[in-house]
Enzyme design. Structure first.
Site, PDB file in Angstrom:
ATOM      1  N   GLN A  20       0.801  -1.227   0.000  1.00 46.92           N
ATOM      2  CA  GLN A  20       0.000   0.000   0.000  1.00 46.92           C
ATOM      3  C   GLN A  20       0.827   1.267   0.000  1.00 46.92           C
ATOM      4  OE1 GLN A  20      -2.764  -0.573   3.249  1.00 46.92           O
ATOM      5  NE2 GLN A  20      -4.220  -1.456   1.817  1.00 46.92           N
ATOM      6  N   HIS A  21       2.145   1.133   0.177  1.00 48.87           N
ATOM      7  CA  HIS A  21       2.903   2.370   0.357  1.00 48.87           C
ATOM      8  C   HIS A  21       3.057   3.167  -0.928  1.00 48.87           C
ATOM      9  CE1 HIS A  21       6.199  -0.445  -0.679  1.00 48.87           C
ATOM     10  NE2 HIS A  21       6.672   0.602  -1.332  1.00 48.87           N
ATOM     11  N   THR A  22       2.665   2.616  -2.062  1.00 45.79           N
ATOM     12  CA  THR A  22       2.697   3.442  -3.275  1.00 45.79           C
ATOM     13  C   THR A  22       1.330   4.043  -3.560  1.00 45.79           C
ATOM     14  OG1 THR A  22       2.097   1.636  -4.712  1.00 45.79           O
ATOM     15  CG2 THR A  22       4.442   1.975  -4.335  1.00 45.79           C
ATOM     16  N   GLN A  23       0.401   3.821  -2.659  1.00 41.98           N
ATOM     17  CA  GLN A  23      -0.968   4.232  -2.941  1.00 41.98           C
ATOM     18  C   GLN A  23      -1.286   5.639  -2.472  1.00 41.98           C
ATOM     19  OE1 GLN A  23      -2.923   1.963  -4.740  1.00 41.98           O
ATOM     20  NE2 GLN A  23      -0.922   1.011  -4.851  1.00 41.98           N
ATOM     21  N   ASP A  47      -1.975   0.371  -9.378  1.00 46.37           N
ATOM     22  CA  ASP A  47      -0.775   1.066  -8.905  1.00 46.37           C
ATOM     23  C   ASP A  47      -0.638   2.366  -9.687  1.00 46.37           C
ATOM     24  OD1 ASP A  47       1.563   1.709  -7.676  1.00 46.37           O
ATOM     25  OD2 ASP A  47       2.801   0.296  -8.797  1.00 46.37           O
TER      26      ASP A  47
END
Lengths: 248, 283
Positions: free
Chosen positions: B59-62, B164
């Site tokens: 989730q850290h690219t969200q 993504d």
């Protein structure tokens, strides 16, 4: 099994008893028979010139390209088998592109030259493959300034002030040695190259000249010399040659 | 961008060259099955697939981290103007104050970005590779503004389908064959063209002014004046902006991006002095 190679020239997989790899030598011969290609490093850039023999009257102008960009700051002129040349150029493009995507800046000339050398060298190592019948003159203008490299079919790579390959290389090299490259601008350089190409061209048939440079004037981008400049250089070169003939 | 393996023809098959001559791992495109894996770039930048196969999706690219605010664009008689501030905000911290959010693609086209700025840098890398490729082909062709716009739409929509997204709203401005081009792409691939555009807050703050004052055959001076007014309004109302702008122009003479400049502002308006006057009881 008698004759020139006596069995040792069938593949690059075998040395001859006196230490040669004949297929590599033959690849060099393919280069030596092609139209002359000249490169000189001037004070503000590098000029490449190719003599393109006209194989048919029906050939379109500017076809049969001999100079190719490999990146914005780098480009090549190839002598030898044209199709092999394109393959080497496309490898150079891939290397330049890959270097940029990893390191974020343009590939330095020596890195590109050495990578191409390693690539071409690979084809001298295996019995099943033939070496590239191509010598590539590589012109770059990066942080380290203008540089000229020569990559040969054997994979050896040299850096030159000026050199020539192909049919008229011997005469062309003699002429290049007379030039004062350190004081010459690329504008003067294209004229010198045009003159040399006309001098060493010794066939009845005409030829088309292809000139490319990477210099301050082109914004350190590798490009073909603008047609007008190339035409002027060619006319000036012809005039200079005629004047010399008159003196003789 | 275009990968050129030595054995380029599927008909020839994989092995007409020595195995070592095939581009090594760094040159080779690895098949990447994880939906979140980047579709280009080298191995070193790939996330460990193990991390992706854990029970929770990554989730850290969200979320966007360093962001830029609105980009404005208007057409005028002889071309297109794009403008935005130079802030890269880390949340609401004004973290990077000289970030160029307007970039040149080639002589006929430029792109402005709001949203996640690292994603924008990635997008610019894609575009630079494309234009480097155009340069190497050496046939005089280059990407036209409409093609760049279409390309970016495909990229952003594709990444959204991989769950993504590239967290950007982009504005593409260009001038080709006598006509200005202005288009936008959203982070999920929504795209359209218009005579004037804005991303983010600009849609609410600047577009009404543009609708009122813009007309397609306005002169450059009029367009610049309108743009300054819109920038000023955005700056007054948008807390994630700074008074340091860049204005870019595409005309038949090419792309030019101005040095950063500031606009004269006036905070003495009566309504500014007591902002809570009409919002009784909120704080």
């Amino acid at each position: 099994m008698s004759g020139i190679g006596t069995g040792y020239d069938l593949s690059t997989g075998t040395f001859s008893p006196d230490g040669r790899v004949f297929q590599t030598d033959y690849a060099q011969k393919a280069v030596d028979n092609s139209g002359t290609v000249v490169g000189i490093r001037c004070k503000d850039g590098v000029v490449l010139g190719a003599e393109k023999l006209i194989i048919s009257k029906m050939l379109e102008q500017h076809s049969n390209r001999r100079t190719f960009p490999a990146d914005r700051h780098a480009g090549m002129a190839v002598a030898g088998v044209a199709a092999d040349g394109r393959s080497v150029v496309s490898r150079a493009m891939a290397e330049a592109n890959q270097y940029k995507s990893i390191y974020g800046e343009a590939i330095p000339g020596h890195v590109l030259a050495e990578r191409l050398g390693s690539f071409m060298h690979l084809f001298n190592l295996y019995g099943g493959y033939r070496p590239y019948g191509v010598s590539a003159l590589l012109a770059t203008y990066g942080k380290e300034g203008p540089q000229l490299y020569l990559v040969e079919p054997s994979g050896v790579t040299y850096r030159y002030f000026g050199t020539a390959v192909g049919k008229g290389r011997q005469g062309a090299k003699n002429e290049i040695e007379k030039l004062k490259l350190g004081e010459m601008s690329c504008r003067e350089g294209i004229q010198a190259v045009a003159k040399i190409l006309h001098q060493v061209h010794d066939e009845e048939k005409g030829f088309e000249m292809e000139l490319a440079w990477v210099c301050e004037e082109s914004g350190r981008h590798f490009q073909r010399v603008p047609q007008q400049l190339a035409d002027e250089a060619e006319a000036a070169a012809k005039a200079a040659l005629e004047a010399e003939d008159m003196d003789d | 961008m275009l990968h050129r393996p030595t054995s380029h023809s599927a008909a020839i098959g994989p092995g007409p060259v020595p195995s070592l001559a095939n581009p090594g791992p760094a040159l080779e495109q690895q098949p990447r099955h994880a939906p979140q894996a980047p579709s280009c770039g080298s191995e070193a930048f790939c996330v460990d697939p193990q991390a992706l196969s854990s029970s929770h999706p990554r989730q850290h690219t969200q979320y966007p981290y360093v962001t830029g605010t609105s980009v404005l664009g208007i057409t005028f008689k002889d071309g297109v103007l794009l403008a935005c501030d130079t802030l890269g905000a880390y949340g609401s911290t004004k973290r990077y104050k000289s970030f160029d959010r307007l970039r040149k693609v080639n002589d006929v086209c430029m792109v402005g970005a709001s949203g996640e700025l690292s994603d924008f840098q990635y997008i610019m890398r894609l575009l630079e590779e494309l234009s480097d490729d155009d340069f190497c082909m050496d046939d005089g062709h280059h990407l036209k503004p409409a093609e760049v716009h279409s390309y970016l739409t495909r990229v952003l929509y594709n990444r959204r389908n991989k769950m993504d997204p590239l967290w950007n709203s982009l504005v593409v401005g260009g001038f080709h064959s006598g006509k200005p081009f202005l288009g936008t792409v959203g982070m999920i691939g929504t795209s359209y063209t218009d005579a004037h555009l804005a991303t983010g807050f600009g849609n609410h703050l600047a577009r009404p002014l543009m609708r009122e004052k813009h007309h397609p055959d306005m002169s450059e001076e009029e367009a610049v004046a309108l743009m300054h007014e819109c920038l000023k309004v955005c700056y007054y109302r948008d807390k994630n902006s700074i008074n340091k702008f860049q204005l870019a122009k595409v005309t038949k003479d090419g792309v030019s991006i101005s040095e950063p400049f500031a606009l004269e502002t006036n905070w003495g308006f009566k309504l500014f002095q007591n902002p809570a006057a009409n919002a009784v009881g909120t704080w």
